[in-house]
Design an enzyme around this catalytic site. Structure first.
Site, PDB file in Angstrom:
ATOM      1  N   LYS A  95      11.405  -3.097  13.897  1.00 23.97           N
ATOM      2  CA  LYS A  95      11.362  -1.721  13.383  1.00 23.97           C
ATOM      3  C   LYS A  95      12.366  -0.819  14.116  1.00 23.97           C
ATOM      4  CE  LYS A  95       9.696  -2.518  10.316  1.00 23.97           C
ATOM      5  NZ  LYS A  95       9.814  -2.141   8.901  1.00 23.97           N
ATOM      6  N   MET A 112       0.818  -1.205   0.000  1.00 23.48           N
ATOM      7  CA  MET A 112       0.000   0.000   0.000  1.00 23.48           C
ATOM      8  C   MET A 112       0.860   1.267   0.000  1.00 23.48           C
ATOM      9  SD  MET A 112      -2.987   1.198   2.680  1.00 23.48           S
ATOM     10  CE  MET A 112      -1.906   1.185   4.116  1.00 23.48           C
ATOM     11  N   SER A 159       7.266   2.290  12.057  1.00 29.79           N
ATOM     12  CA  SER A 159       5.918   2.173  12.603  1.00 29.79           C
ATOM     13  C   SER A 159       5.857   2.855  13.958  1.00 29.79           C
ATOM     14  CB  SER A 159       5.534   0.703  12.757  1.00 29.79           C
ATOM     15  OG  SER A 159       4.355   0.557  13.537  1.00 29.79           O
ATOM     16  N   SER A 160       4.675   3.364  14.306  1.00 31.91           N
ATOM     17  CA  SER A 160       4.503   4.003  15.612  1.00 31.91           C
ATOM     18  C   SER A 160       4.554   3.004  16.759  1.00 31.91           C
ATOM     19  CB  SER A 160       3.169   4.751  15.654  1.00 31.91           C
ATOM     20  OG  SER A 160       2.087   3.860  15.451  1.00 31.91           O
ATOM     21  N   CYS A 161       4.511   1.702  16.472  1.00 31.68           N
ATOM     22  CA  CYS A 161       4.553   0.700  17.544  1.00 31.68           C
ATOM     23  C   CYS A 161       5.936   0.613  18.187  1.00 31.68           C
ATOM     24  CB  CYS A 161       4.122  -0.665  17.029  1.00 31.68           C
ATOM     25  SG  CYS A 161       5.315  -1.451  15.937  1.00 31.68           S
ATOM     26  N   HIS A 203      -5.231  -4.740   9.409  1.00 38.01           N
ATOM     27  CA  HIS A 203      -5.289  -3.748  10.475  1.00 38.01           C
ATOM     28  C   HIS A 203      -6.741  -3.360  10.740  1.00 38.01           C
ATOM     29  CE1 HIS A 203      -0.942  -3.084   9.374  1.00 38.01           C
ATOM     30  NE2 HIS A 203      -0.887  -3.163  10.687  1.00 38.01           N
ATOM     31  N   TYR A 207       7.411  -7.363  16.155  1.00 37.16           N
ATOM     32  CA  TYR A 207       7.433  -6.445  15.012  1.00 37.16           C
ATOM     33  C   TYR A 207       8.081  -5.122  15.407  1.00 37.16           C
ATOM     34  CZ  TYR A 207       5.661  -3.419  11.270  1.00 37.16           C
ATOM     35  OH  TYR A 207       5.553  -2.524  10.241  1.00 37.16           O
TER      36      TYR A 207
END
Length: 321
Positions: A140, A11, A107-109, A179, A136
């Site tokens: 990152k 995406m 990623s914000s995680c 998601h 994950y």
């Protein structure tokens, strides 16, 4: 200039590629892409040979194994292994081939579960991660530190952008591995089609999430990539070189479900299932650093959801079961 976009079928990678193709200087760009069948980014030898044969000027690392809470809970080994391998291979082999500029998407995680809200870049590595996606997140974080390390040791210009929750055309609408937003779109659409009078969503519905349209993310990525090195480094630090990307506003999961119900035309009840995990209580990005550099999001959430639903309807027959 030759730009290699890793993950162009995803995406975000697809949106970045479309925007590169639409740039005024597109005729001066050579855009390089490879499918997974052509290049396995978890294979060190394949990536080494590709980087040395293509010798891109810039690498955009948008390739990753991604998924929602259920996918992260079910496949933790795949999430940490594949993402670590992709990052290590692409970043190291880019350096080995003499590539000086690289942009990797995270990623914000990466931020602690209980980080102060909104989450600032400085919150990295200051607390315990959310258990449901820790593997994950660790991968990152490793990507950020890889970029920082090659910058510090070899003087490379490797940058990292950390997006909030993304959505938009080209999203994954799998009923189990997607998601939250695409999962809700599919669930409410199918409930309306089946004439159901109730939809149950995971968790309590109280967690708050921020959502950014993929076209905004692509624009932000290219904005950061295009910054001259002096400007970029003036707004980051050698050991804090990543930049948050978001819209700066959040919404509860229950409110999001109500929005999706409106967009899809579902008129039944919305129930919650507190037995299912909520994940992090709140995830809102502090985007002041990027805003001060001159960029901010422009796509309204409900408008973006409507566009995404239209894309979903146009591609229903192509979606995975």
């Amino acid at each position: 200039m030759k730009i290699y976009v890793a993950g162009h079928r995803g995406m975000v990678g697809g949106a970045i590629l479309r925007q590169l193709e639409a740039r005024p200087d597109a005729n001066d760009l050579t855009l390089v892409t490879q499918t997974h069948a052509e290049l396995d980014l978890t294979d060190q030898a394949q990536v080494r040979d590709f980087m040395h044969s293509e010798s891109p000027d810039v690498v955009v690392l948008a390739a990753a194994k991604v998924g929602g809470i259920q996918a992260n809970n079910t496949y933790p080994a795949e999430f940490i292994y594949e993402n670590l391998m992709i990052e290590a291979n692409v970043i190291h082999q880019a350096h080995s081939a003499g590539v000086d500029r690289l942009l990797q998407l995270g990623s914000s995680c990466i931020y602690p579960r209980n980080a102060d809200q909104p989450m600032r870049e400085e919150a990295l590595l200051t607390g315990t991660l959310e258990p449901t996606n820790e593997p994950y997140a660790i991968a990152k974080i490793a990507g950020i530190k890889l970029c920082e390390s090659y910058n510090r040791q070899y003087g490379r210009d490797y940058r990292s952008v950390m997006p909030t929750n993304l959505y938009g055309p080209g999203d994954n609408f799998h009923p189990e591995n997607s998601h939250v937003l695409p999962a809700l779109i599919r669930r409410f659409h199918e409930a309306r089609e089946a004439g159901l009078d109730e939809v149950t969503i995971w968790g309590t519905g109280t967690p708050r999430r921020e959502f950014l349209h993929v076209d905004d993310m692509a624009a932000a990525s290219l904005f950061v990539m295009d910054l001259d090195r002096e400007t970029y480094e003036a707004n980051t630090e050698p050991m804090l070189s990543h930049i948050n990307v978001g819209c700066g506003e959040d919404i509860s999961i229950f409110e999001l479900a109500q929005m999706v119900a409106r967009v899809t035309g579902f008129e039944g009840r919305i129930e919650t299932d507190p037995a299912k995990p909520d994940g992090t209580p709140r995830k809102l990005m502090d985007v002041s650093r990027l805003r001060d550099m001159g960029w901010q999001a422009s796509i309204d959430l409900e408008d973006g959801v409507r566009e995404t639903y239209r894309w979903f309807l146009e591609h229903t027959s192509e979606l995975r079961a």
